[in-house]
Enzyme design. Structure first.
Site: not given
Length: 326
Positions: A173, A268, A298
């Site tokens: 991320s 996601d 995610h």
């Protein structure tokens, strides 16, 4: 290889997922129910809650031969570096890992098991770094810090038991975002680059006008649009920062970056970011292995204790790392 995710109508959005990943979400929801939404808390409070909620995914996993911590100097303040040496270590390769959390949350503690899993699976040293979090540290402080960390590692690699020439850098991320941004900065200033990049469901453009944000941003799949906005506003100084290639690496020049392994979740909000980044890297002549994992969301790698798809992704990443730095 890139494919469009299969989106079907369903009463329960979790029915679209790998059943073990759906269970991962359910357990996370249960752990979070006693707390208010993270974006409604102050960042220090949200970090404490994140440690509690994520603790169930840190338990267990491989035992290391040794784990050490160091304080790495930077132009701002010293950062905590945790070094994992697995029992099966072979060669002098290493991975510098940047925990995600929207530049705001998470740490080497929330990602402790994931880093131990990478160390064991690849048989390499893994180094986890706690860069300074937003909003206390706004863009681009973390990038400058990580640049300094790489300088320090280049000077101290032998002491830590690896070779800088075989150091990969990666994260999930926000950690993927910072990996690419730091590599861009070092390329543009003529410094040595990491040997490879590991990009797990990274955030590569801070804009919100994307199909995957609309499809998956309702909060059912771990990362929703409300939290994305909170993260973004914590990180940037002004809206103009969103256009800066070091904040949104999709907007920057990709040529000359290290080869990349990308683990992409198909349910996601950042799916479109990842597909676009893989395409842009490849078009710039950068070697890319982009693996899309069906039925995942995610943060799915943290479900390795219950989800076969997470273990498979870690294993495939480890295989790729061994080929390049093992």
């Amino acid at each position: 290889m890139t494919t469009e995710p299969d989106i079907k109508s369903a009463t329960d959005p979790l029915s679209l997922l790998d059943p073990e990943i759906a269970e991962f979400i359910r357990r996370g929801v249960v752990a979070s129910q006693k707390f208010p939404p993270r974006e409604s808390m102050s960042p220090p409070e949200a970090r404490k809650v994140a440690e509690i909620v994520r603790s169930q995914w840190v338990e267990g996993g491989p035992t290391m031969a040794s784990v050490e911590e160091f304080a790495v100097p930077t132009p701002y303040e010293a950062l905590r570096l945790r070094v994992y040496h697995p029992k099966n270590r072979s060669g002098d390769g290493a991975l510098l890992y940047l925990p995600g959390g929207g530049w705001t949350l998470f740490s080497v503690d929330t990602h402790d098991r994931l880093m131990r899993e990478y160390a064991q699976a690849a048989g390499i040293t893994v180094l986890g770094i706690d860069y300074s979090r937003a909003p206390e540290a706004k863009f681009p402080q973390a990038i400058h810090e990580l640049d300094a960390v790489l300088d320090w590692l280049e000077q101290n690699d032998a002491t830590l038991g690896f070779s800088f020439g075989k150091l990969a850098m990666g994260g999930d991320s926000a950690g993927g975002n910072l990996t690419v941004a730091t590599c861009m900065k070092r390329r543009d200033t003529g410094k040595r680059l990491p040997a490879a990049m590991l990009l797990n469901y990274g955030s590569f453009d801070l804009g919100f006008a994307k199909d995957s944000v609309v499809k998956f941003g309702n909060g059912a799949y771990v990362l929703g649009t409300h939290m994305m906005l909170w993260f973004t506003m914590n990180y940037i100084r002004t809206p103009d920062d969103m256009l800066d290639p070091l904040a949104s690496p999709l907007r920057g020049e990709k040529a000359g970056l290290p080869p990349a392994f990308m683990a992409i979740a198909d349910h996601d909000v950042l799916y479109d970011d990842n597909v676009a980044m893989a395409k842009a890297l490849r078009e710039a002549g950068v070697e890319v292995c982009d693996n899309i994992y069906p039925g995942t969301v995610h943060s799915f790698l943290e479900a390795m204790s219950i989800a076969a798809v997470s273990r498979r992704a870690i294993g495939e990443t480890a295989d790729w790392l061994r080929e390049r730095i093992g």
